[in-house]
Design a protein around this motif. Structure first.
Motif, PDB file in Angstrom:
ATOM      1  N   MET A 141       0.855  -1.172   0.000  1.00  0.00           N
ATOM      2  CA  MET A 141       0.000   0.000   0.000  1.00  0.00           C
ATOM      3  C   MET A 141       0.903   1.238   0.000  1.00  0.00           C
ATOM      4  O   MET A 141       2.113   1.131   0.247  1.00  0.00           O
ATOM      5  CB  MET A 141      -0.904   0.031   1.234  1.00  0.00           C
ATOM      6  CG  MET A 141      -1.875  -1.130   1.354  1.00  0.00           C
ATOM      7  SD  MET A 141      -3.355  -0.845   0.370  1.00  0.00           S
ATOM      8  CE  MET A 141      -4.101  -2.480   0.410  1.00  0.00           C
ATOM      9  N   ILE A 142       0.303   2.399  -0.243  1.00  0.00           N
ATOM     10  CA  ILE A 142       1.090   3.637  -0.281  1.00  0.00           C
ATOM     11  C   ILE A 142       0.434   4.690   0.605  1.00  0.00           C
ATOM     12  O   ILE A 142      -0.697   5.114   0.355  1.00  0.00           O
ATOM     13  CB  ILE A 142       1.241   4.162  -1.721  1.00  0.00           C
ATOM     14  CG1 ILE A 142       1.911   3.115  -2.611  1.00  0.00           C
ATOM     15  CG2 ILE A 142       2.048   5.467  -1.737  1.00  0.00           C
ATOM     16  CD1 ILE A 142       2.024   3.515  -4.079  1.00  0.00           C
ATOM     17  N   CYS A 143       1.118   5.081   1.656  1.00  0.00           N
ATOM     18  CA  CYS A 143       0.836   6.229   2.507  1.00  0.00           C
ATOM     19  C   CYS A 143      -0.647   6.423   2.833  1.00  0.00           C
ATOM     20  O   CYS A 143      -1.177   5.788   3.742  1.00  0.00           O
ATOM     21  CB  CYS A 143       1.445   7.477   1.881  1.00  0.00           C
ATOM     22  SG  CYS A 143       1.721   8.818   3.078  1.00  0.00           S
ATOM     23  N   TYR A 144      -1.340   7.283   2.122  1.00  0.00           N
ATOM     24  CA  TYR A 144      -2.724   7.679   2.415  1.00  0.00           C
ATOM     25  C   TYR A 144      -3.671   6.481   2.436  1.00  0.00           C
ATOM     26  O   TYR A 144      -4.729   6.535   3.078  1.00  0.00           O
ATOM     27  CB  TYR A 144      -3.167   8.705   1.373  1.00  0.00           C
ATOM     28  CG  TYR A 144      -4.415   9.494   1.681  1.00  0.00           C
ATOM     29  CD1 TYR A 144      -4.650  10.053   2.935  1.00  0.00           C
ATOM     30  CD2 TYR A 144      -5.355   9.733   0.675  1.00  0.00           C
ATOM     31  CE1 TYR A 144      -5.798  10.800   3.187  1.00  0.00           C
ATOM     32  CE2 TYR A 144      -6.494  10.486   0.918  1.00  0.00           C
ATOM     33  CZ  TYR A 144      -6.713  11.014   2.181  1.00  0.00           C
ATOM     34  OH  TYR A 144      -7.849  11.769   2.421  1.00  0.00           O
ATOM     35  N   ASP A 145      -3.296   5.390   1.765  1.00  0.00           N
ATOM     36  CA  ASP A 145      -4.095   4.161   1.819  1.00  0.00           C
ATOM     37  C   ASP A 145      -4.311   3.707   3.260  1.00  0.00           C
ATOM     38  O   ASP A 145      -5.293   3.015   3.556  1.00  0.00           O
ATOM     39  CB  ASP A 145      -3.396   3.028   1.057  1.00  0.00           C
ATOM     40  CG  ASP A 145      -3.448   3.169  -0.460  1.00  0.00           C
ATOM     41  OD1 ASP A 145      -4.417   3.762  -0.973  1.00  0.00           O
ATOM     42  OD2 ASP A 145      -2.518   2.672  -1.128  1.00  0.00           O
ATOM     43  N   LEU A 146      -3.391   4.067   4.153  1.00  0.00           N
ATOM     44  CA  LEU A 146      -3.457   3.649   5.549  1.00  0.00           C
ATOM     45  C   LEU A 146      -4.755   4.078   6.227  1.00  0.00           C
ATOM     46  O   LEU A 146      -5.232   3.411   7.152  1.00  0.00           O
ATOM     47  CB  LEU A 146      -2.245   4.226   6.312  1.00  0.00           C
ATOM     48  CG  LEU A 146      -2.141   3.957   7.812  1.00  0.00           C
ATOM     49  CD1 LEU A 146      -2.058   2.459   8.100  1.00  0.00           C
ATOM     50  CD2 LEU A 146      -0.929   4.687   8.392  1.00  0.00           C
ATOM     51  N   ARG A 147      -5.336   5.171   5.773  1.00  0.00           N
ATOM     52  CA  ARG A 147      -6.543   5.700   6.422  1.00  0.00           C
ATOM     53  C   ARG A 147      -7.819   4.965   6.016  1.00  0.00           C
ATOM     54  O   ARG A 147      -8.899   5.284   6.531  1.00  0.00           O
ATOM     55  CB  ARG A 147      -6.705   7.184   6.094  1.00  0.00           C
ATOM     56  CG  ARG A 147      -5.665   8.072   6.755  1.00  0.00           C
ATOM     57  CD  ARG A 147      -5.996   9.541   6.573  1.00  0.00           C
ATOM     58  NE  ARG A 147      -5.029  10.410   7.231  1.00  0.00           N
ATOM     59  CZ  ARG A 147      -5.086  10.780   8.515  1.00  0.00           C
ATOM     60  NH1 ARG A 147      -6.080  10.345   9.266  1.00  0.00           N
ATOM     61  NH2 ARG A 147      -4.168  11.564   9.023  1.00  0.00           N
ATOM     62  N   PHE A 148      -7.737   4.008   5.122  1.00  0.00           N
ATOM     63  CA  PHE A 148      -8.930   3.387   4.561  1.00  0.00           C
ATOM     64  C   PHE A 148      -8.884   1.872   4.789  1.00  0.00           C
ATOM     65  O   PHE A 148      -8.433   1.113   3.924  1.00  0.00           O
ATOM     66  CB  PHE A 148      -9.050   3.745   3.079  1.00  0.00           C
ATOM     67  CG  PHE A 148      -9.061   5.235   2.873  1.00  0.00           C
ATOM     68  CD1 PHE A 148     -10.234   5.960   3.000  1.00  0.00           C
ATOM     69  CD2 PHE A 148      -7.883   5.933   2.611  1.00  0.00           C
ATOM     70  CE1 PHE A 148     -10.247   7.341   2.852  1.00  0.00           C
ATOM     71  CE2 PHE A 148      -7.880   7.314   2.454  1.00  0.00           C
ATOM     72  CZ  PHE A 148      -9.069   8.014   2.580  1.00  0.00           C
ATOM     73  N   THR A 165       4.494   2.092   2.106  1.00  0.00           N
ATOM     74  CA  THR A 165       5.614   2.983   1.809  1.00  0.00           C
ATOM     75  C   THR A 165       5.069   4.406   1.846  1.00  0.00           C
ATOM     76  O   THR A 165       4.052   4.701   1.208  1.00  0.00           O
ATOM     77  CB  THR A 165       6.251   2.647   0.443  1.00  0.00           C
ATOM     78  OG1 THR A 165       7.339   3.525   0.190  1.00  0.00           O
ATOM     79  CG2 THR A 165       5.258   2.737  -0.693  1.00  0.00           C
ATOM     80  N   SER A 166       5.711   5.297   2.610  1.00  0.00           N
ATOM     81  CA  SER A 166       5.025   6.537   2.981  1.00  0.00           C
ATOM     82  C   SER A 166       5.908   7.775   3.000  1.00  0.00           C
ATOM     83  O   SER A 166       7.135   7.701   3.115  1.00  0.00           O
ATOM     84  CB  SER A 166       4.403   6.369   4.373  1.00  0.00           C
ATOM     85  OG  SER A 166       3.537   5.256   4.416  1.00  0.00           O
ATOM     86  N   SER A 167       5.227   8.924   2.886  1.00  0.00           N
ATOM     87  CA  SER A 167       5.770  10.242   3.225  1.00  0.00           C
ATOM     88  C   SER A 167       4.737  10.870   4.152  1.00  0.00           C
ATOM     89  O   SER A 167       3.874  11.638   3.731  1.00  0.00           O
ATOM     90  CB  SER A 167       5.973  11.097   1.970  1.00  0.00           C
ATOM     91  OG  SER A 167       7.030  10.609   1.185  1.00  0.00           O
ATOM     92  N   TRP A 168       4.806  10.493   5.416  1.00  0.00           N
ATOM     93  CA  TRP A 168       3.789  10.874   6.391  1.00  0.00           C
ATOM     94  C   TRP A 168       4.329  11.998   7.259  1.00  0.00           C
ATOM     95  O   TRP A 168       5.280  11.811   8.002  1.00  0.00           O
ATOM     96  CB  TRP A 168       3.425   9.671   7.256  1.00  0.00           C
ATOM     97  CG  TRP A 168       2.134   9.813   8.002  1.00  0.00           C
ATOM     98  CD1 TRP A 168       1.942  10.530   9.155  1.00  0.00           C
ATOM     99  CD2 TRP A 168       0.873   9.226   7.666  1.00  0.00           C
ATOM    100  NE1 TRP A 168       0.628  10.431   9.552  1.00  0.00           N
ATOM    101  CE2 TRP A 168      -0.054   9.633   8.659  1.00  0.00           C
ATOM    102  CE3 TRP A 168       0.432   8.404   6.626  1.00  0.00           C
ATOM    103  CZ2 TRP A 168      -1.382   9.235   8.642  1.00  0.00           C
ATOM    104  CZ3 TRP A 168      -0.893   8.010   6.612  1.00  0.00           C
ATOM    105  CH2 TRP A 168      -1.788   8.419   7.603  1.00  0.00           C
TER     106      TRP A 168
END
Length: 258
Positions: A141-148, A165-168
């Motif tokens: 998954m990529i970053c913002y996917d974490l919220r869903f 993999t993220s830029s959080w």
């Protein structure tokens, strides 16, 4: 399933500077002295998170893809992380899974970060993918996917390891620290979030916090603030014992997203 050795690279990234990032990443990776199966890099590891697609996009035959192959071959492991890809006039935030033999597969970010204008420049992906490695089933998954959570739901035990993999950014780091353990516990899987550190070209600060959480919610690895290159091993025994003792996945609701 065999034990899986994973290297997380919580890297400092240079704003929209592909050559400098690849040089720095390669230099730091040269310090690896132990064999690893998988090296995980942050979101847009070659540019930092940006919507400047006109400057930063590459093709699937560009320099960063060649770099990933060279690194994968050099360390005899899978290299994985996301970058901006242009394809048929569209732009994707694309997670690349590069194998030492030069073969690769990819996942396109499903949830585009509208707060940062990502949805205005990029095309969303429409499918998940599972990567096999040493008997493990790995879902990227990529970053913002974490919220869903519905998108990452582990239906029928589809995966054993979920990777973000993220830029959080630091200003929402409390959400990061809460959501990654939640994804691990609810999906009875290991979850890894690999983040970056430092400021970007818009003075957004990233404080790292890369972590690995076990299916039971235990911390396997956690590193705030500093650049870090760290290798650890995941043993399938804990995963298997957790699922046998607590067969929660059997009771989950069944649904289709697409």
């Amino acid at each position: 399933m065999e034990p899986l050795k994973i290297t997380i690279f919580q890297a400092y990234l240079f704003w929209e500077n592909v050559d400098k990032n690849l040089q720095n990443l390669g230099l730091r990776l040269s310090s690896l002295r132990e064999k690893t199966d998988l090296i995980l890099l942050p979101e847009m590891f070659n540019t930092g998170f940006t919507t400047n697609v006109e400057k930063c996009a590459e093709t699937m035959s560009g320099k960063t893809m060649h770099w990933l192959y060279d690194m994968s071959k050099q360390f005899d492991c899978v290299m994985a992380g996301s970058l901006i890809i242009e394809e048929e006039g569209k732009y994707y935030n694309r997670f690349i899974w590069m194998s030492p033999d030069g073969s690769f597969v990819h996942y396109d970010k499903r949830h585009l970060f509208s707060l940062g204008g990502e949805n205005e420049k990029f095309t969303a992906g429409n499918s998940r993918i599972i990567f096999p490695l040493k008997g493990w089933k790995i879902c990227p998954m990529i970053c913002y996917d974490l919220r869903f959570p519905a998108w990452s739901r582990n239906q029928q035990g589809a995966y054993d390891l979920l990777v973000y993999t993220s830029s959080w950014p630091d200003k929402r780091s409390a959400h990061w620290r809460a959501l990654i353990p939640a994804r691990a516990i609810e999906n009875q899987a290991y979850v890894i979030g690999v983040n970056r550190v430092g400021h970007d070209g818009k003075e957004v600060y990233y404080s790292g916090g890369s972590m690995c959480i076990s299916p039971n919610g235990d911390v396997v690895y956690y590193k705030p603030e500093d650049e870090d290159l760290y290798t650890f091993t995941l043993n399938p025994k804990e995963l298997e014992e957790n699922r046998e003792r607590f067969p929660f996945l059997e009771d989950q609701d069944q649904f289709n997203i697409l």
